[in-house]
Design an enzyme around this catalytic site. Structure first.
Site, PDB file in Angstrom:
ATOM      1  N   GLY A  85       0.790  -1.218   0.000  1.00  0.00           N
ATOM      2  CA  GLY A  85       0.000   0.000   0.000  1.00  0.00           C
ATOM      3  C   GLY A  85       0.819   1.264   0.000  1.00  0.00           C
ATOM      4  O   GLY A  85       0.287   2.352  -0.220  1.00  0.00           O
ATOM      5  N   ASP A 245       0.293 -11.960   6.377  1.00  0.00           N
ATOM      6  CA  ASP A 245       0.920 -11.111   5.357  1.00  0.00           C
ATOM      7  C   ASP A 245       2.245 -10.534   5.831  1.00  0.00           C
ATOM      8  O   ASP A 245       2.969  -9.916   5.041  1.00  0.00           O
ATOM      9  CB  ASP A 245      -0.027  -9.981   4.935  1.00  0.00           C
ATOM     10  CG  ASP A 245      -0.459  -9.118   6.107  1.00  0.00           C
ATOM     11  OD1 ASP A 245      -1.178  -9.638   6.980  1.00  0.00           O
ATOM     12  OD2 ASP A 245      -0.087  -7.931   6.161  1.00  0.00           O
TER      13      ASP A 245
END
Length: 479
Positions: A85, A245
């Protein structure tokens, strides 16, 4: 510097290509000269006129930046698509000796996977990650490292307004458990296979021709994860946010966020103030490691039979206990296993829990004990001195069975028991000064962390128990 990008060239559709978004008035705040030397980089690259290389304004030849997409389980719940991100994989550096390292720029701006974020990082979190990677590397724990920290005049809004920053992270790979989960839960099993083949080809080339290559590969992932977490437990490191993750397929510690090292020995330490249930407490890390591996196994279920997956996972606990036991015996100065060693260890840990003893300092002081001393000067650190004397006598008799000189035992114990670790308050002091453009505290702390096992009187102040205010610091995922 020689770069390429095998991820871009071999994995079509696993990412989005885009360029970094430079920061306003970016300037190089700090870098790891040791890592730069290991990567064969000319020190002139870190001159002020070359800041563009570290801030995304300029790309080295061969760099082809991209944002990776992945998913994951966060705090035990499926979170769906995540991805880079605010970070970009710039490329892979090829060293003359055959080694390859990803260069990943964190805080590089918005990507298609930014969700509600702004694509930026702040100086506070980048310095914490820089220091953590350096500390763990020199403690001998597999980890990513950071090469540079860039600061700027660009405001970034978190709980307060902070300086926008970038971190150049270096690691052998950025492949996460969540990469495999992403394509499994999307029903794209052919991409799970493609990704597994890519990882084996580049990181386990010796398995490429093996009939059971997926089993052999996954078994090694399990073993590496076990050894990594055993290392964490031995040095008192709590990661804080062990989402799938954030788990490296190579067994590297990375994605440093709300981490912490034990001060007082508290097995239930929760270093992430967002972890209200204590899921990622220090004592839960071994269990969570296996839980995460089970999630990865589920994502790999198209590559192996249930029996093969169970076979690989069954190796986790034995390897974890073997590695942790070996490290903890070394901390106690014991070379060869004996049946009562576990009782000696648990006896000390129980006493430390009861007394609130400092984890790092207690083991370091034990390293300096002389086996002919009937009473250790350490006893003055304990309130219940009779209980300590009783434990110490049992330990002393066990050490005498090793038939080693004090000098030899002390030297090997010191190599297992660091004199200092990256306590949160030390990082905070360095951050606060760096935010005022004073890197002297940061540089001194960095130097000390590169010699954690040395007797270094010049850094004695960094090896003390934290002040009261330093024990009350709360760390969040905000970065």
């Amino acid at each position: 510097m020689q770069f390429n990008n095998t991820w871009l060239n071999e994995l079509n559709g696993f990412h989005t290509t885009l360029r970094p978004m430079p920061l306003k008035n970016a300037r190089l705040l700090y870098y790891s000269a040791e890592l730069a030397q290991d990567l064969g980089l000319d020190e002139r690259l870190f001159d002020a006129q070359n800041v563009g290389l570290w801030s995304g304004e300029r790309l080295a030849e061969g760099m082809q930046p991209l944002a990776q997409v992945y998913s994951g389980h966060q705090f035990g719940v499926w979170a769906g698509q995540l991805g880079d991100g605010r970070g970009l994989l710039l490329g892979e550096q090829q060293l003359p000796d055959g080694r390859k390292f990803d260069w990943h720029l964190k805080g590089a701006g918005l990507t298609p996977y930014s969700r509600m974020g702004d694509g930026r990082a702040v100086l506070r979190s980048t310095l914490r990650e820089f220091l953590a990677g350096e500390a763990m590397y020199h403690l001998g724990i597999p980890t990513s490292r950071a090469l540079t920290v860039v600061t700027s005049d660009e405001p970034v809004y978190r709980e307060t307004t902070e300086a926008g920053a970038m971190l150049l992270r270096v690691a052998e790979s950025h492949v996460r458990f969540g990469h495999f989960e992403h394509y499994y839960y999307q029903g794209q099993t052919e991409k799970v296979t493609q990704l597994a083949d890519y990882v084996i080809r580049h990181h386990w080339p010796e398995l490429v021709q093996e009939k059971d290559r997926y089993l052999l590969w996954f078994s090694d992932v399990v073993q590496r994860t076990a050894r990594m977490i055993a290392g964490w437990q031995s040095v008192g490191f709590a990661h804080g946010v062990m989402n799938t993750d954030n788990m490296s397929i190579l067994g590297l510690t990375f994605d440093y966020g709300p981490y912490g090292f034990l001060d007082d020995y508290r097995p239930d330490l929760i270093c992430n103030h967002s972890d209200h249930q204590g899921r990622y407490s220090f004592e839960n890390q071994p269990m969570i490691g296996l839980w995460n591996l089970n999630r990865l196994a589920h994502a790999l279920s198209g590559l192996m039979s249930p029996q093969q997956l169970k076979q690989a996972l069954a190796g986790y606990e034995p390897e974890l206990m073997r590695c942790w036991g070996e490290k903890m015996r070394a901390k106690l100065g014991l070379l060869t296993p004996a049946k009562d060693d576990n009782n000696i260890l648990t006896g000390l840990l129980s006493l430390m829990t009861k007394e609130g003893s400092d984890y790092t300092r207690t083991f370091r002081q034990l390293s300096q004990s002389e086996q002919l001393q009937l009473r250790s000067p350490m006893r003055d650190e304990f309130i219940d001195r009779d209980a300590f004397d009783s434990w110490y006598n049992v330990w002393r008799q066990r050490v005498l069975q090793e038939e080693r000189s004090d000098e030899e035992r002390q030297q090997t114990m010191k190599l297992a028991n660091p004199a200092l670790v990256l306590r949160n308050y030390l990082a905070q002091q360095a951050i606060e000064r760096a935010e005022q453009d004073d890197i002297s505290v940061l540089a001194r702390l960095h130097q000390a962390l590169s010699r954690p096992f040395d007797d270094a009187p010049e850094y004695a102040d960094l090896a003390q128990r934290p002040p009261d205010w330093g024990k009350k610091l709360e760390v969040s995922c905000s970065s």
